[in-house]
Design a protein around this motif. Sequence first.
Motif, PDB file in Angstrom:
ATOM      1  N   SER A 544     -45.051  31.392   2.989  1.00 44.45           N
ATOM      2  CA  SER A 544     -43.865  31.514   2.143  1.00 44.45           C
ATOM      3  C   SER A 544     -43.945  32.694   1.191  1.00 44.45           C
ATOM      4  O   SER A 544     -42.920  33.141   0.665  1.00 44.45           O
ATOM      5  N   TYR A 635     -39.035  16.959   7.831  1.00 43.72           N
ATOM      6  CA  TYR A 635     -38.050  17.505   6.908  1.00 43.72           C
ATOM      7  C   TYR A 635     -38.122  16.725   5.606  1.00 43.72           C
ATOM      8  O   TYR A 635     -38.147  15.486   5.586  1.00 43.72           O
ATOM      9  N   ARG A 652     -35.921  20.913   4.110  1.00 43.60           N
ATOM     10  CA  ARG A 652     -36.912  21.946   4.410  1.00 43.60           C
ATOM     11  C   ARG A 652     -37.991  21.337   5.282  1.00 43.60           C
ATOM     12  O   ARG A 652     -38.482  20.242   4.998  1.00 43.60           O
ATOM     13  N   GLU A 654     -41.526  20.824   6.342  1.00 42.74           N
ATOM     14  CA  GLU A 654     -42.779  20.953   5.623  1.00 42.74           C
ATOM     15  C   GLU A 654     -43.939  20.404   6.444  1.00 42.74           C
ATOM     16  O   GLU A 654     -43.782  19.438   7.198  1.00 42.74           O
ATOM     17  N   ASP A 689     -28.948  24.221   5.797  1.00 39.55           N
ATOM     18  CA  ASP A 689     -30.220  24.707   6.338  1.00 39.55           C
ATOM     19  C   ASP A 689     -30.089  26.044   7.041  1.00 39.55           C
ATOM     20  O   ASP A 689     -31.098  26.676   7.356  1.00 39.55           O
ATOM     21  N   SER A 692     -32.081  29.180   6.064  1.00 43.80           N
ATOM     22  CA  SER A 692     -33.513  29.305   6.353  1.00 43.80           C
ATOM     23  C   SER A 692     -33.835  28.838   7.774  1.00 43.80           C
ATOM     24  O   SER A 692     -34.925  28.358   8.051  1.00 43.80           O
ATOM     25  N   ASP A 696     -37.509  27.621   9.507  1.00 41.79           N
ATOM     26  CA  ASP A 696     -37.646  26.264  10.034  1.00 41.79           C
ATOM     27  C   ASP A 696     -37.974  26.274  11.518  1.00 41.79           C
ATOM     28  O   ASP A 696     -38.773  25.467  12.003  1.00 41.79           O
TER      29      ASP A 696
END
Length: 703
Positions: A544, A635, A652, A654, A689, A692, A696
């Motif tokens: 990130s 997510y 997001r 993760e 979403d 991004s 993802d």
Amino acid sequence: MKKQQPRPGQPRRVHYFPILTERFLPRLMKLRRKLRWPLAALAALMLLIGGTLLYLRLQTLPAASISQTSQMLDIQGQIIDTFHTGENRRSVPLGEVSPYVVKATLAIEDRRFYEHRGFDIKGLARAIVVNIETLSAKQGASTLTQQLARNLYLTHEKTWQRKIKEAMYTVQLEMNYSKDEIMGLYLNQIYYGHGAYGIEAAAQLYFNKKASDLTLAESAMLAGIPKGPKYYSPFMDMKNAKDRQHVILNAMANAGDITRADADAAYGEMLTFQPLGSGEQNGFAPYFRDYIRYIAVDKLGINEQLLNEGGITIYTTLDSTAQQAAEEAVKNGMQGSEEQQAALVSIDPRNGYIKAMVGGRDYKKNQINRTLMKTRQPGSSFKPILYLTALQSGYMTPVTRFKSEPTSFSYDEGRKVYEPRNYNDKYFEDFIDMRTAIASSDNIYAVNAIMTVGGERVVEMARKLGITSPMQPVPSLALGTSPVSPIQMASAFGVFANGGVRVEPIAILRITDRSGKVLYEAERKEEKVVEPAYAYVMTSLMESVFDNGGTASRISSLIKRPVAGKTGTTATDAWLVGYTPELATAVWVGYDKDRKLTVAEAHRAAPIFANYTEKALAAVPPKIFPVPAGVVNVYIDPTSGKLAAATCPNKRLESFVSGTEPVEVCGQPADSGADTGAGGAAGAPSDADKKSWWNDLKRWWKD
């Protein structure tokens, strides 16, 4: 017949011979018998010595072994350096050498040179007494002739055979050459450091003048170097060089070669040195070549004379393609700055091979290798070590939240207070999770983390990752206030890239002698210090840093492959430590004298990293970081840290270590049977979403 009697008044005649014969002859015969064997032994010894001397006088000296050239090879087997090429030695007659050089050399090396015949018995006795008194081996007694015999004809192995040969060659040298000739041979042969053999080459290297023109101060400086070029070269350690010069000047004064006033004046003279770097030393990978010499001599015990004269071959890990990319990246990245320095070191995390090393922007002006200096604060580039500690110890997960706002932290049982601040005093004024904290380099979150996990655990983790610099388990450790070296940072981040396995950095693979016999071969030292799943989660978080909003996002367009890492900035230091699956690289920029960086100067580290990485790996197809067992991607709702259902406004993807992912669900799930287990994702991306979607998609693909 009767014996004639003496007449009256005449003295009696005594016959002494019979008395001597009777009384002393047996004793003499007995003594002769006792002395027969010692006398015979003495005669035999004298005959042996005479025969040996005659034999040595008739024998020719062997060919000198100094012409053997040593080589340094890169990982592809290409020559990157040679030791003792013929260009480094310039022989001159003794008459063309400054008398100060001769006197200084004799004063420190062999003050009775013109009195002994190759072996200084008085000097040996004096050295034995000094060494016994000090219980050490402070003083040696090797004469110049002995040194010359050893350097010309022998290796430096410590065996009785070598010592006997050395003694024989010493006698032959004294028989075949005059003292002046031996002195001339010695001064033309001895090594003065940095590739300079002989006094003429040394005079040119250090002072850019002929040996005949050397002053007293310059001569005393040079005479001290052969004892240990690494320690007494003014280019390596000026204090040691000046201390050695002082010892030599005092010895010359004590011997009556100069006055005490001359010695004091010479010691106080400010010498002007020729900038080191002309010729071979200004070539390819100079800092790495110096590092190899240091490792070979100081760490592996390779005799420096053998290194320079023995015809050995050193096989190194240097990748010439990567090294060229590193030198160009540093050069281009530092344009427009006159004094600011930079350093780059790059390691293959899979095997520990040091692939590239740039210790500074201009070796010719400064030979300090900044990749090895443990004097620079890593700043926020240290934070991944903190967060790894928090994850693996179970105190935190990627969705653990702390509020980003000005905060005072008390520690040491409340006796001390620490008040960190964010860069430019920018705060979210809200709760943020670990990914946001890493990407934005939030200091408040980091200090909250170290207060939660404990500084001792962080220090312990840093040690496991290979950081040996002193560290204090205080809150400021979270912000990288304990100095480290770039090579340690690169090696530590290599553990993330290598799935939790630390491999000790390697620069030399093996060393062979002139006949191909292996003198040294590296052993791979590796250890699993981090669970693979935790190493991968940290990699995912550090990706990130290069995404939108991350502190390295400005260079994301320069890198065309998956990359993870962390920036770090203090008032005087700027870093980017990052990695791909093939390379772990640390880049540092700053000033040698701790001058503060401007914003523009602090931003130079990241482009150097990006340009180097892309060019060094130009021939290597991009690879994603492999996902180990025990990792799940789900997510989550960034606001709450809970699992995200379809009705959640933000989602997001993760990564978590299996078993640490959240179980609570944000909002009402659209499908009560939605899979939130290992490897799955709860809910589906909404329109929010789409901003991004690429990030993802990358994380989904890894899962």
